[in-house]
Design an enzyme around this catalytic site. Structure first.
Site, PDB file in Angstrom:
ATOM      1  N   MET A   9      -1.554   2.582  41.398  1.00 62.06           N
ATOM      2  CA  MET A   9      -1.981   3.929  41.051  1.00 62.06           C
ATOM      3  C   MET A   9      -0.868   4.942  41.284  1.00 62.06           C
ATOM      4  O   MET A   9      -0.581   5.785  40.432  1.00 62.06           O
ATOM      5  CB  MET A   9      -3.228   4.318  41.855  1.00 62.06           C
ATOM      6  N   VAL A  51      -3.382   5.629  48.462  1.00 59.82           N
ATOM      7  CA  VAL A  51      -3.324   4.441  49.313  1.00 59.82           C
ATOM      8  C   VAL A  51      -4.620   3.648  49.152  1.00 59.82           C
ATOM      9  O   VAL A  51      -5.482   3.997  48.345  1.00 59.82           O
ATOM     10  CB  VAL A  51      -3.091   4.833  50.787  1.00 59.82           C
ATOM     11  N   SER A  55     -11.958   6.394  43.829  1.00 58.17           N
ATOM     12  CA  SER A  55     -12.982   6.214  42.792  1.00 58.17           C
ATOM     13  C   SER A  55     -14.389   6.267  43.359  1.00 58.17           C
ATOM     14  O   SER A  55     -15.352   6.405  42.608  1.00 58.17           O
ATOM     15  CB  SER A  55     -12.770   4.884  42.074  1.00 58.17           C
ATOM     16  N   HIS A 100      -9.466  11.470  40.809  1.00 61.70           N
ATOM     17  CA  HIS A 100      -9.723  10.077  40.425  1.00 61.70           C
ATOM     18  C   HIS A 100      -8.995   9.765  39.121  1.00 61.70           C
ATOM     19  O   HIS A 100      -9.440  10.130  38.033  1.00 61.70           O
ATOM     20  CB  HIS A 100     -11.230   9.855  40.275  1.00 61.70           C
ATOM     21  N   LYS A 120      -6.887   6.326  54.731  1.00 58.69           N
ATOM     22  CA  LYS A 120      -6.746   7.654  54.125  1.00 58.69           C
ATOM     23  C   LYS A 120      -6.735   8.742  55.197  1.00 58.69           C
ATOM     24  O   LYS A 120      -5.985   9.727  55.092  1.00 58.69           O
ATOM     25  CB  LYS A 120      -7.863   7.888  53.107  1.00 58.69           C
ATOM     26  N   ASP A 144       6.435   5.383  50.199  1.00 62.14           N
ATOM     27  CA  ASP A 144       5.689   4.205  50.642  1.00 62.14           C
ATOM     28  C   ASP A 144       6.176   3.845  52.040  1.00 62.14           C
ATOM     29  O   ASP A 144       7.074   4.485  52.591  1.00 62.14           O
ATOM     30  CB  ASP A 144       5.849   3.037  49.660  1.00 62.14           C
ATOM     31  N   GLU A 151      -8.254   1.955  49.322  1.00 65.81           N
ATOM     32  CA  GLU A 151      -9.573   2.594  49.302  1.00 65.81           C
ATOM     33  C   GLU A 151     -10.320   2.306  50.607  1.00 65.81           C
ATOM     34  O   GLU A 151     -11.405   1.710  50.612  1.00 65.81           O
ATOM     35  CB  GLU A 151     -10.348   2.075  48.083  1.00 65.81           C
TER      36      GLU A 151
END
Length: 714
Positions: free
Chosen positions: A328, A404, A433, A454, A411, A347, A406
């Site tokens: 993503m 990052v 999402s 999203h 998060k 990252d 889910e």
């Protein structure tokens, strides 16, 4: 009232500058009298050397009057046919004149606008980066009915015309020149001068004033449709069209039919009359009305900011930070950089961040190879992405997007480490999402500047961005997120912070309903194929394999653990139990592992034989019930989202469902589907399905209210 400004110069050249009432020139009720009267005047002009057609607008000509076309009912088709034929008769008068007509294309020439250009002997376009040329009618359920289908087939041949007619491809002036759509590309300030020079250069040249289709002995490039190689090509195109449309969108098939006739044995005028008949036959169809309503009017409303908070000044992100260079994050970086936005891509390791940047390099290499970008342009885009493993490199970004894993704890940790690096009044976007934005924002020092973003995978191809408003997200933050979406050329919808938001919540219903059908004992191949026959891009079981059975199950379990879902109120318990068993007892995780509802061997897929364990003798319901159960679940969930305020507008629901979660295009989106199905009829069908299959099909109150008041969803 607008007009066609008419001016004749000392060289005997008439310049017609189209300046109709409203923001664009269009083939509406005002057009035909102006067009016909102008041709009358041209035909009476003494010592005429030639005619230039241009525009006083930023666009050359915008095409047909879609509002009028959408209003056509079956009893109005014949009148529309006569009107179309009358306009085309003026075009024929124009191209049969003994003097050259030149289209001086100063801006976009699409649809009917380009059909006017095709009726000119010579086409010159200004070198304008905003100009697009083409015949995109098929994307709105229509076909080029002003002679465009026939003329382009005669001009380019079957093979050359197919991408422009069957796909509605729009191209820049340079690409239009290369394809043979136009004859010249010139600097914008030389457009009229070069048009006049051309007219004077061809005086006395009979070929310059004779269209190809009126030239004796002219042969269509690539040969007639009756040639063996073209018959094979037509058959292949017909098969591909059915695979793509499932027969639910008739426009492409009718275009191919016209092309076949035009390139066959009929003469040009007969072919254009046939084109008119096929064109008007599309206008009263529900699929045409749906596509015009959503993909034109709805899209314009959404992109124009119908859901954007009012009164907030337009903004632009100056420097974007992205946390996570995975699938993503790297896609977001690509979208931002190609829009000219500087990006810091972070990252945990520099190597991982550089791999994320390499994704953009790979995509740009393809563009360079295809001639869509120069090597210098590629380097300029890549230079906008700075890979890093250092948090301080994000200092001063006015938007940071975390992309990052889910998982809430990850998060939360990323937010705690990086939020202070934002520029003053910068905003934080969480790419998720399903995880609740209100919950994620509890760790923010400025929850009013925290918003859900999203993105859809793959980000470089998927045009939708679902913006989620948490309980404390400010209107200013929502407006800035909306502006960012437009800045990177995404179509944004703004939704409420409900479990699954709009898209994930809705896509899940149709998938789980398909699994429920298999759990009830129905043939899985039948279920998968019938879901495709609703017009969805892929079968629901195939889609579940793609998104991963285990991922979907893990998300569901997480939502249960968080108290967002009550398993005792689960509407598809048999389906949930089936998925749990497939994972725990059979290791069926999805396509990524080679095992889901299908077995994947690298060459193709076959249905998993183990599904036979769920088959039941006597499990048989009508095909229509299977299709409606899958489609109606998604439509009903969209209605509930509208009722609960998760969706702010009907247009957001329609655009979001088509661009984000595979709603059948011919429906115009899940909410528009109710309008053309008929709200009262849809309610009755829901009650029938609820009686047979359960309360999950019970119509929501918002539907009953609209039916009682006799109004459509709007």
């Amino acid at each position: 009232m607008g007009d066609f400004h008419y001016a004749k110069d000392a060289d005997g050249i008439v310049t017609v500058t189209m300046n109709m009432d409203g923001p664009v020139n269009a083939m509406n009720a005002e057009f035909w009298p102006l067009f016909a009267a102008t041709m009358d005047r041209i035909e009476a002009e003494p010592e005429l050397k030639g005619v230039i057609w241009t525009s006083a607008k930023d666009t050359f000509f915008a095409g047909g009057d879609l509002k009028m076309l959408k209003s056509i009912e079956p009893d109005g088709v014949e009148a529309l046919f006569r009107s179309v034929e009358a306009t085309k008769a003026v075009m024929r008068r124009m191209e049969k004149q003994p003097v050259p007509h030149v289209a001086a294309i100063n801006g976009a020439a699409l649809g009917g606008g380009f059909e006017i250009c095709l009726a000119c002997n010579h086409r010159i376009a200004a070198d304008n980066p905003k100009t697009k040329i083409g015949l995109p009618e098929v994307t709105l359920g229509l076909l080029p009915g002003g002679g465009g289908t026939v003329r382009l087939t005669w001009l380019l041949g079957l093979e050359g015309a197919m991408p422009f007619l069957l796909e509605g491809r729009q191209v820049s002036p340079d690409k239009a020149l290369k394809a043979g759509l136009i004859h010249q590309v010139v600097p914008a300030d030389q457009l009229l001068t070069r048009a006049k020079e051309y007219i004077l250069s061809v005086q006395g040249d009979a070929a310059a004033v004779t269209q190809p289709w009126d030239t004796k002995g002219y042969k269509i490039p690539g040969g007639p449709s009756t040639a063996p190689h073209n018959m094979t090509r037509i058959a292949g195109a017909a098969a591909m069209l059915f695979k793509k449309t499932r027969g639910l969108m008739p426009a492409p098939t009718r275009i191919l039919d016209i092309m076949t006739e035009a390139a066959g044995k009929v003469d040009f005028d007969t072919a254009t009359r046939y084109e008119s008949r096929r064109f008007v036959s599309l206008t009263p169809l529900a699929s045409t009305k749906n596509m015009i309503e959503t993909l034109f009017f709805g899209m314009n409303k959404v992109n124009g900011g119908a859901s954007r908070p009012k009164g907030v000044p337009t903004s632009k992100v100056q420097r974007l930070g992205i946390l996570g260079a995975g699938m993503m994050g790297q896609g977001i970086a690509f979208s931002a950089a190609t829009a000219g936005l500087p990006v810091v891509l972070k990252d945990q390791t520099l190597e991982a961040a550089e791999r994320g940047k390499a994704y953009t390099a790979t995509l740009l290499d393809k563009r360079v190879k295809q001639g869509r970008m120069s090597a210098e342009e590629r380097e300029a885009v890549l230079a906008l992405i700075t890979p890093t493993d250092k948090a301080d490199d994000l200092k001063g970004c006015d938007l940071i997007i975390e992309a990052v894993f889910e998982k809430i704890d990850i998060k939360d940790a990323v937010l705690a480490e990086h939020e202070a690096l934002l520029a003053e009044n910068g905003i934080w976007g969480s790419n998720t999402s399903t995880l609740p934005i209100t919950r994620l924002a509890t760790g923010a020092t400025r929850p009013e500047n925290f918003v859900g973003l999203h993105f859809f995978s793959p980000v470089d191809k998927m045009p939708l961005l679902e913006i989620i408003a948490g309980e404390k997200t400010s209107d200013e933050t929502l407006a800035r997120a909306f502006d960012f979406a437009r800045q990177i050329r995404k179509t944004p919808i703004i939704v409420g912070d409900s479990t699954g938001f709009y898209t994930s919540r809705t896509i899940g219903t149709k998938i789980i309903e398909a699994v429920e059908l298999v759990a009830e004992g129905h043939d899985p191949l039948r279920v998968d194929n019938l879901s495709r026959l609703t017009g969805m891009p892929t079968g629901m079981l195939s889609l579940l394999d793609e998104v991963q059975i285990k991922l979907v199950t893990d998300i569901y379990n997480t939502q249960v653990e968080m108290g967002l879902l009550d398993p005792d109120k689960e509407q598809n318990p048999a389906a949930r139990a089936m998925l749990a068993e497939m994972i725990s007892q059979h290791g069926r995780h999805g396509r990524a592992t080679g095992k889901g509802f299908y077995d994947y061997d690298g060459q193709g897929k076959t249905i998993w034989p183990g599904l036979a364990a769920w088959r039941k003798e006597g499990a048989d319901i009508p095909d229509a019930d299977i299709k409606d159960r899958i489609l109606f679940r998604a439509v009903l969930e969209s209605l509930r989202c509208l009722e609960e305020g998760v969706l702010r507008t009907v247009e957001d629901g329609n655009i979001g469902s088509i661009l984000g979660i595979g709603a059948p295009v011919h429906t115009g989106g899940y909410l528009q589907y109710v309008n053309t199905y008929g709200p009262a009829r849809f309610l009755a069908r829901c009650e029938e399905l609820a009686g047979k299959y359960g309360d999950r099909f019970a119509p929501p109150e918002i539907l009953r209210t609209h039916v009682a008041e006799g109004r459509a969803l709007a």
